[in-house]
Design an enzyme around this catalytic site. Structure first.
Site, short mmCIF file in Angstrom:
data_model
loop_
_atom_site.label_atom_id
_atom_site.label_comp_id
_atom_site.label_asym_id
_atom_site.label_seq_id
_atom_site.Cartn_x
_atom_site.Cartn_y
_atom_site.Cartn_z
N GLU A 280 65.21 35.78 78.49
CA GLU A 280 64.98 34.45 77.92
C GLU A 280 63.59 34.26 77.34
O GLU A 280 63.39 33.42 76.48
CB GLU A 280 65.34 33.31 78.88
CG GLU A 280 64.88 33.36 80.32
CD GLU A 280 65.73 34.28 81.17
OE1 GLU A 280 65.41 35.48 81.15
OE2 GLU A 280 66.66 33.84 81.84
N ASP A 322 44.09 44.96 41.93
CA ASP A 322 43.22 44.87 40.76
C ASP A 322 41.96 45.67 41.07
O ASP A 322 41.80 46.18 42.18
CB ASP A 322 42.92 43.42 40.37
CG ASP A 322 42.41 42.61 41.53
OD1 ASP A 322 42.22 43.18 42.61
OD2 ASP A 322 42.20 41.40 41.36
N ASP A 622 48.23 34.71 37.95
CA ASP A 622 48.72 35.70 38.91
C ASP A 622 49.74 35.09 39.87
O ASP A 622 50.45 35.81 40.57
CB ASP A 622 47.55 36.26 39.74
CG ASP A 622 46.64 37.14 38.90
OD1 ASP A 622 47.15 37.74 37.95
OD2 ASP A 622 45.44 37.21 39.19
P1 ATP Z 1 40.58 43.15 37.19
O1 ATP Z 1 41.83 42.76 36.48
O2 ATP Z 1 40.67 44.45 37.88
O3 ATP Z 1 39.98 42.07 38.02
P2 ATP Z 1 38.76 42.65 35.02
O4 ATP Z 1 37.92 41.63 35.68
O5 ATP Z 1 38.08 43.63 34.14
O6 ATP Z 1 39.54 43.53 36.04
P3 ATP Z 1 39.73 40.64 33.31
O7 ATP Z 1 39.05 39.57 34.05
O8 ATP Z 1 41.08 40.41 32.74
O9 ATP Z 1 39.88 41.92 34.19
O10 ATP Z 1 38.75 41.10 32.15
C1 ATP Z 1 39.19 41.92 31.09
C2 ATP Z 1 38.05 42.26 30.16
O11 ATP Z 1 37.52 41.08 29.59
C3 ATP Z 1 36.86 42.94 30.86
O12 ATP Z 1 37.01 44.33 30.86
C4 ATP Z 1 35.68 42.52 29.98
O13 ATP Z 1 35.52 43.38 28.89
C5 ATP Z 1 36.11 41.16 29.48
N1 ATP Z 1 35.53 40.08 30.27
C6 ATP Z 1 35.55 39.93 31.62
N2 ATP Z 1 34.94 38.80 32.00
C7 ATP Z 1 34.52 38.21 30.88
C8 ATP Z 1 33.82 37.00 30.59
N3 ATP Z 1 33.43 36.17 31.54
N4 ATP Z 1 33.56 36.71 29.30
C9 ATP Z 1 33.96 37.52 28.33
N5 ATP Z 1 34.60 38.66 28.52
C10 ATP Z 1 34.90 39.03 29.76
#
Ligand code: ATP
Length: 878
Positions: A280, A322, A622
């Site tokens: 139980e 990621d 996401d």
């Molecule tokens: P993950 O998906 O693994 O977190 P990540 O941060 O690189 O990786 P995203 O945030 O989609 O993925 O960023 C994609 C791309 O955009 C980066 O590789 C970068 O070149 C560009 N990026 C990221 N942050 C910025 C930002 N704040 N301003 C402009 N471009 C950005």
């Protein structure tokens, strides 16, 4: 939002005027104003949710089917004039309820503590600084800073916004997009809704119960009374056993009566038997094991938002993760600046501006090279991060990529931008991978853009060199592509920068001038390499899904020893049909330059292959994938509220290694549930076999009703909970993941239960008949004590279902040793202490009887040990 449902957004506000921002709104409230407002309006919280009170938990203990049987048994005993038996059963009911109460209350308080950990945070502007504070501390007049993924913490009036879109479905349930235009007078955001896009600042107008949300609903958190699969399965098992027990009891009673036994004796035996058959304590033991497990996980930085997660985690066969922040530190530093004429190195680490920019070993400043100056300016103007000096150290508030660009600006002695020059902004999104601002620094308006190099090059038609601006040729494009490919091969994250004059004050991203590239290091987290190796050993695949470039991602994968045969981009993914994707997923693949929406497809494809998928995510987009995954994993530090709400597990340190630790914990818990369920059932089986065989061969009653109940009480609960606290087995992470539908008992379990039950049942029966000529009282007490001792020592067979005691350590579970000492001590009292003797109809045992018991008990310890040691199959991890 429904699983897999289209993420529907009500677009409410777009591009409210920036110029109308009142002066004080740029600084927010002062600490004094906050205190005054708090005194007047109180905290930003809704009246507390009613918690399950202790009385409720106590009452619940008396409502189960099995306890009702016990209460009925006590009633029958009373009616038959057996007051002593009725009293004993009553005592058993009370003790059982007490034990159940303690366990459930402990579980309840553990869950309440977990809920507290989930309390939401909010970003506000106070004393001129952006600060993250607990949402309950918000007061009317506060200026909320809203970014994608944030949950709006109070009702507020928007004072400035860029491309703001709000998901209001929580309030309205509506999915039709309604644009309210650009007039800030009508721009309101409401508590409970969430930002899906853009940025905004908004002045709080109502908090707590006064908000629209407060009027219609109460904030709830998801760690709730929702039962898990495991709990449901076990409650089902307990119920089935209950029904079976009643039938067996009825059969035994009828059999006894047919053999001429006394009616009252048989009714009592039948009832006791039915109780003896059923563990139980089982559902309560499972709840406490899962709840204590969830608390143990928090110590390892993994917060299970649903108990279900802990259970499913143990079966995870794929982790989709990621890169940025989970596999890497997310502490960005610009180490290279590349322009068409020159390649600069940058020294220094972190956000401390103490480094410098150098060319050929010589320090340079922005003023030395107009192209470098333009790159640094674009980086600074396109960033919202702030560097804060605290004594000797520097910290950063905002996105790490932007923090790194600000630090670079400091290192190049570049003039800092004036916030008030910002006219408009197209915010960054993981789908677009670039962002732009329209800025007027006093020398004419400009559009400045930063982003992934492919996305920035796409909108450029010119390039800036030391000789001035000229058209961008194919050769230039090839050189730029070669440059960023080369930098990415070292695992650098690349941000490209561009600008153009905007005399018309329009922010269109077109006909831009390419300025240069920056390369940022984001070192892999040191513990991740081992975690990936451990996952591989445990048969768990790790698939990287990142927004970063395939070259950078592959370089990081190599640094982490993650097996990757090929990198697929989001664009490649679009070309694949589902069947091809499933095929691709059978190899070692990583996904780069993906859009968040594509994660969902990858999860579904893996699930179609019967995989149990854990998926990480931190952004608004996401959320659907997090819901679709078997275990949605969100980030405690960098994640958005929306992602957290959609997830089952929150990583308090954003660290990949924590997922692997949580999986190990999930495996431990499932294994322990299996252990104590088998243990409890085998104990009960022994009692039932002794009783039934004895009645069939017509002997006098081997155990009395009260003795059975005592055994059940002594065997139940305490020992099982202690078994639930077993540490994980040393080779636990060398086995492949279990299938999700793995039975708790399984054939092996049933066979063990029957074999052990038959041995203990028949042995105690043999002892009973062997001592019969010395009097039935002594024979019965010895058989009863033998059964208790057998049940206690048999627990060693269940501490590991595969490994012998010397492999797991005889003393590695002190709780179990304590439980054994306690329960065996209680049995000694039952035999020698007068009040218990009277209650249990026991007589003192002599050394001979104890010797006999020991003789039969020894094989229960030795045989399973020998079998486990000799069985090569049990030793080897599959
Ligand atoms: P993950 O998906 O693994 O977190 P990540 O941060 O690189 O990786 P995203 O945030 O989609 O993925 O960023 C994609 C791309 O955009 C980066 O590789 C970068 O070149 C560009 N990026 C990221 N942050 C910025 C930002 N704040 N301003 C402009 N471009 C950005």
């Amino acid at each position: 939002m429904r699983r897999g449902a289209v993420w529907r957004i009500r677009k409410q506000v777009s591009q409210c005027e920036v110029a109308q921002v009142p002066q004080d709104a740029q600084k927010g409230l002062t600490s004094r104003q906050v205190l005054e407002a708090r005194q007047k309006h109180g905290w930003n919280e809704l009246p507390a949710m009613k918690q399950t009170g202790p009385w409720r938990v106590l009452l619940r203990q008396f409502s189960s089917f099995l306890v009702l049987i016990l209460i009925a048994a006590a009633g029958v005993a009373l009616a038959l004039g057996e007051t002593m038996d009725a009293g004993t059963i009553g005592l058993v009911v009370v003790l059982n309820a007490g034990l159940g109460f303690v366990q459930e209350w402990k579980a309840e308080t553990a869950l309440t503590a977990l809920r507290k950990l989930m309390s939401p945070q909010a970003m506000v502007l106070r004393d001129g600084q952006e600060q993250v504070i607990p949402a309950r501390e918000i007061v009317p007049g506060d200026v909320l800073v809203l970014a994608p993924g944030a949950k709006v913490a109070a009702d507020a009036h928007v004072i400035r916004a860029a491309e703001l879109a709000i998901d209001e479905s929580v309030l309205t349930g509506e999915s039709v997009a309604v644009s309210k235009g650009t007039d800030t007078a009508n721009c309101n955001v409401y508590a409970g809704t969430s930002v899906t896009q853009g940025r905004a600042e908004a002045r709080v107008s109502a908090i707590g119960a006064a908000t629209e949300f407060g009027k219609i609903a109460r904030l709830t958190v998801s760690v709730g009374p929702k039962t898990t699969n495991l709990q449901n399965k076990l409650s089902g098992l307990a119920f089935q056993l209950g029904i079976a027990a009643l039938l067996v009891a009825l059969g035994v009673t009828v059999l006894g009566l047919a053999l001429g036994r006394d009616l009252s004796e048989m009714v009592m035996t039948g009832l006791s038997l039915s109780v003896a058959m059923v563990p139980e304590g089982l559902p309560a033991v499972v709840t406490i094991t899962l709840a204590l497990g969830a608390t143990a996980m928090v110590r390892q930085n993994a917060l299970a938002r649903r108990l279900q997660a802990v259970e499913t985690l143990g079966a995870a066969s794929v982790i989709c993760t990621d890169k940025t922040g989970t596999l890497t530190e997310n502490k960005m530093t610009v180490t290279h600046v590349w322009t068409l004429d020159r390649h600069y190195d940058v020294t220094g680490t972190g956000y401390d501006p103490a480094g410098h920019i150098e060319f050929d070993g010589v320090r340079v400043r922005a003023e030395d090279d107009p192209v470098l100056a333009a790159v640094l300016k674009a980086g600074l103007y396109c960033s919202h991060a702030q560097l804060v000096q605290d004594g000797d150290s520097w910290t950063m508030v905002g996105a790490p990529t932007e923090g790194a660009l600000i630090t670079l600006g400091y290192k190049g002695w570049c003039a800092l931008p004036n916030e008030r020059g910002l006219l408009a902004e197209i915010p960054f999104s993981s789908a677009r991978k670039r962002m732009s601002v329209l800025y007027d620094a006093g020398d004419g308006a400009e559009v400045l853009t930063k982003g992934a190099p492919e996305q920035v090059l796409e909108i450029c038609t010119q390039v800036l060199t030391r000789d001035g601006v000229r058209p961008l040729t194919d050769f230039d494009r090839a050189r730029i592509t070669e440059a960023y490919t080369h930098l990415a091969q070292d695992g650098l994250r690349i941000i490209a920068l561009a600008s153009r004059a905007a005399p018309d004050h329009q922010i269109g991203e077109e006909a831009m001038t390419f300025l240069g590239l920056t390369g940022l290091i984001d070192p892999p987290r040191p513990e991740v390499r081992d975690a990936i190796a451990m996952a591989r050993m445990a048969g768990i695949r790790v698939i990287m899904i990142t927004g970063d470039s395939p070259i950078t991602a592959s370089a990081i994968a190599t640094q982490l020893s993650l097996d990757v045969a090929h990198a697929l981009t989001g664009h490649d993914l679009e070309e694949l049909d589902d069947a091809a994707l499933i095929l691709v997923l059978q190899g070692d693949v990583l996904f780069a330059r993906t859009k968040p929406e594509q994660k969902m497809r990858i999860v579904s494809a893996l699930q179609a292959q019967e995989q149990i998928v854990a998926m990480t995510g931190d952004g608004v987009n996401d959320a659907p994938a997090l819901r679709q995954a078997d275990i949605g994993v969100s980030m405690g530090i960098r994640g958005t509220d929306v992602a957290r709400d959609a997830s089952d597990l929150v990583l308090l340190d954003d660290n990949f290694a924590t997922i692997v630790r949580a999986i190990a914990e999930g495996r431990r818990q499932f294994a322990n549930v299996q252990k104590f369920v088998r243990y409890l059932l085998s104990s009960n089986a022994g009692e039932v076999i002794a009783l039934v065989v004895n009645i069939a061969i017509g002997g006098p009653l081997v155990f009395l009703a009260t003795q059975i109940l005592w055994m059940n009480l002594v065997t139940d609960g305490v020992t099982a909970v202690a078994l639930g606290l077993e540490k994980s087995e040393p080779d636990q992470m060398r086995w492949p993941p279990r299938r999700k539908d793995t039975a708790i008992l399984g054939i092996g379990g049933v066979v063990t239960i029957i074999v052990l039950g038959t041995y203990t049942g028949l042995s105690s029966l043999w002892i009973f008949f062997h001592l019969m000529d010395q009097g039935v009282e002594l024979a019965r007490t010895t058989a009863f004590t033998a059964m208790v001792v057998f049940e206690k020592v048999s627990v060693f067979a269940f501490r590991s279902l595969r490994l012998p005691g010397w492999r797991i350590g005889w003393f590695s579970n002190p709780f179990l040793l304590g439980a054994l000492a306690l329960t065996l001590g209680a049995q000694v009292l039952a035999v020698y202490w007068a009040p218990l003797q009277l209650m249990l109809h026991a007589v003192p045992l002599g050394l001979d009887e104890w010797g006999l018991i020991a003789l039969f008990a020894v094989p229960i310890i030795i045989v399973p040990e020998v079998m486990k040691t000799l069985n090569p199959h049990n030793q080897r991890a599959k």
